[in-house]
Write a protein that holds these residues in place. Structure first.
Motif, short mmCIF file in Angstrom:
data_model
loop_
_atom_site.label_atom_id
_atom_site.label_comp_id
_atom_site.label_asym_id
_atom_site.label_seq_id
_atom_site.Cartn_x
_atom_site.Cartn_y
_atom_site.Cartn_z
N GLU C 5 48.95 76.73 6.10
CA GLU C 5 47.50 76.94 6.14
C GLU C 5 46.80 76.12 5.05
N VAL C 36 42.65 76.70 8.19
CA VAL C 36 43.30 76.34 9.45
C VAL C 36 44.80 76.57 9.30
N LEU C 59 41.15 68.16 8.86
CA LEU C 59 40.17 69.25 8.73
C LEU C 59 38.85 68.70 8.19
N CYS C 86 34.53 79.11 14.96
CA CYS C 86 35.99 79.15 14.88
C CYS C 86 36.58 78.42 16.09
N HIS C 90 38.66 74.93 16.27
CA HIS C 90 39.98 75.01 16.91
C HIS C 90 40.12 73.91 17.96
N ILE C 93 40.44 70.40 16.22
CA ILE C 93 41.72 70.17 15.51
C ILE C 93 42.85 70.05 16.53
N LEU C 112 47.47 77.39 16.79
CA LEU C 112 46.52 77.07 15.74
C LEU C 112 45.61 78.28 15.56
N VAL C 114 42.02 79.35 13.39
CA VAL C 114 40.93 78.88 12.54
C VAL C 114 40.15 80.09 12.04
N TRP C 125 38.13 84.90 13.03
CA TRP C 125 39.08 83.83 13.35
C TRP C 125 39.33 83.73 14.84
N GLU C 127 42.55 82.29 17.41
CA GLU C 127 43.93 81.78 17.48
C GLU C 127 44.31 81.55 18.92
#
Lengths: 130, 130, 130, 130, 130, 130
Positions: C5, C36, C59, C86, C90, C93, C112, C114, C125, C127
């Motif tokens: 992270e 992240v 990032l 978020c 995501h 990235i 991933l 975020v 967040w 995911e």
């Protein structure tokens, strides 16, 4: 010297006029996690520096008019840097203290520090007599 | 008094000569999360203590030669305690400030504090006039 | 499962359309401290999940267009909640990872997350698989 | 001025007599994360403010009698506010320092600060000459 | 998966019956910094997981009866460990969610995690479907 | 699912072989703040996941041989990344748990996560069944 510190936060938008601010000249914003520190040479009869509950209440009341706000409108013509806001909040809390908003023992307070944490890598503060 | 603080970090190896250091006499290392605080009695014309962007840049430049390094080689013969490193970084940032590296308003700075956070339970700092 | 992270931050302004947002319907702002997290079932030949240096670089590149910005202009017509951002980060990235921006071993990444920290008392967040 | 700070914690119960304490007049409790800061004008021959290992040991010894305790019984008749406890711990560590518990160089210490973090939004400290 | 997390805290006294608790069998206390995480597979029409303001309000209401309290009296005969309290708060927030206390979109929530941070070196959590 | 997490730290030196590590190929070091999370589906008869005191003790014992050490000597020929160390500590704690080092109820543990925080902007973890 004794000290007590309480925390709250605000979320504001603003733009900073002046070349020194680079990209921060554009409209952007910040979460400021605000710490207010109350200093006192000796403890009150209740063994405290200040009533923490009242301190939290006064801080929330002072932050009200600048929370969820565009500071370009709240402070027209001013460059509302983190440092400027530290001093603004200091002035307002000191006034509340002098007017008795912090309770009976608050006349014994000697100084006040206001810290604005603007990210995990930057903060600013202002400290002065109350 | 106004203050502005910026944060960066270094990852170093070293060994500390002297019985007082016990197991830290062996080659080991540390992440030092470095906070540099700039103090100024009054704000500049731009309502700032120091240009935060430049402050971050100067800090990164000062940390460069000691980052990802074995301090036994960078400072031969020295006992590179956390306190020693605080003073070293203080000296370097103060020099950069005097040479104008922090920008036009930096001649108004009064003092500098350098804090090295070495773990969640220990830190050290050095504060002195600039 | 392994994870790595990395952290950076942005400072943005926006206003949120919808009664549910109460005072946040006005123009205000936030510092989002962005974490992240990269997930991988096994380590690469170099014993890593991802090149941390490249992860920080990607990032920063993804955050560039939304840093020091008014999100009402960057995402016109969108309700740019913390959760929305978020997912946006995501997406960006994950795209960078698929295009090789994270380096040779990044094809082994499985997911991933975020996280946007918006204050000392709130975060969000997102995911999902990469 | 140099400083070194070490951290430990205690978990206590108490009740605070006095109207000012509102709901805290009832039996309740706190985790106090305790930071002790040692100040020294110059470094010792070993380039330190104080032996960090000994500082941790002395702090743990001083906290022993008030850890996992009901402070209404440990300090009968006293109003054991956070501020009161800061001063109590200050007194005990200063005594240990004067008696040599912090090691040979501890006679050079000039002052001591004891900070009790009682939550993510409140803390108190006491600072005085050793 | 999306998540939103909000934070508050309580200050409690209790004693833990059972040899395994060692010194914590005595009356002592804790500050629990409480994080509640709300999980949701997709965002609501407002691009949120849950109304953060309502989430803070519900959390404060659930914590009310156990804040500034002696848990030996609130939960007679129970061993009120950190883990036990995580589950208790989970049950109460889940009930509030099912009863609509979190607002119109809260029927889309899939799970809930409750974390109690008891010191800088220890925490516990409980996560389960809502 | 219940979880309990305890924290400690180590201070190590090492050098990382492999082009991907850039400047970290040189001898340097790190403070790793180590969090170990114990997972359990249901609580033990004492309402706990694991005895927190024993968990701290086992963690300290496992960290002993790698604390204040040069990992190039402890793990010759290995690339001792943060991720590698997460797995190493995971293996050692899982072994201690299976051998009863965590006490009577530890056979109910389902999984273990080991997180190494290496700075304020980077961390890694490894999670697997016990």
């Amino acid at each position: 010297m004794f000290a007590v510190e309480v925390r709250d936060h605000i979320m504001i938008a603003h733009s900073l006029k002046g070349e020194v601010f680079g990209p921060a000249q554009a409209m952007h914003g910040a979460t400021f996690v605000v710490d207010v520190t109350f200093f006192r040479e000796t403890l009150s009869a209740d063994n405290i520096v200040v009533d923490m509950g009242r301190a939290h209440d006064v801080l929330k009341r002072v932050l009200g008019p600048i929370n969820y706000a565009n500071l370009d409108e709240v402070f027209p013509g001013e460059v509302t840097t983190t440092e400027y806001l530290c001093r603004h909040i200091h002035t307002e809390i000191a006034k509340a203290a002098r007017e008795g908003g912090l309770g009976p023992g608050s006349d014994g307070l000697s100084a006040l520090r206001v810290t604005l944490n603007e990210s995990h890598v930057a903060k600013a503060w202002y400290e002065a007599a109350i």
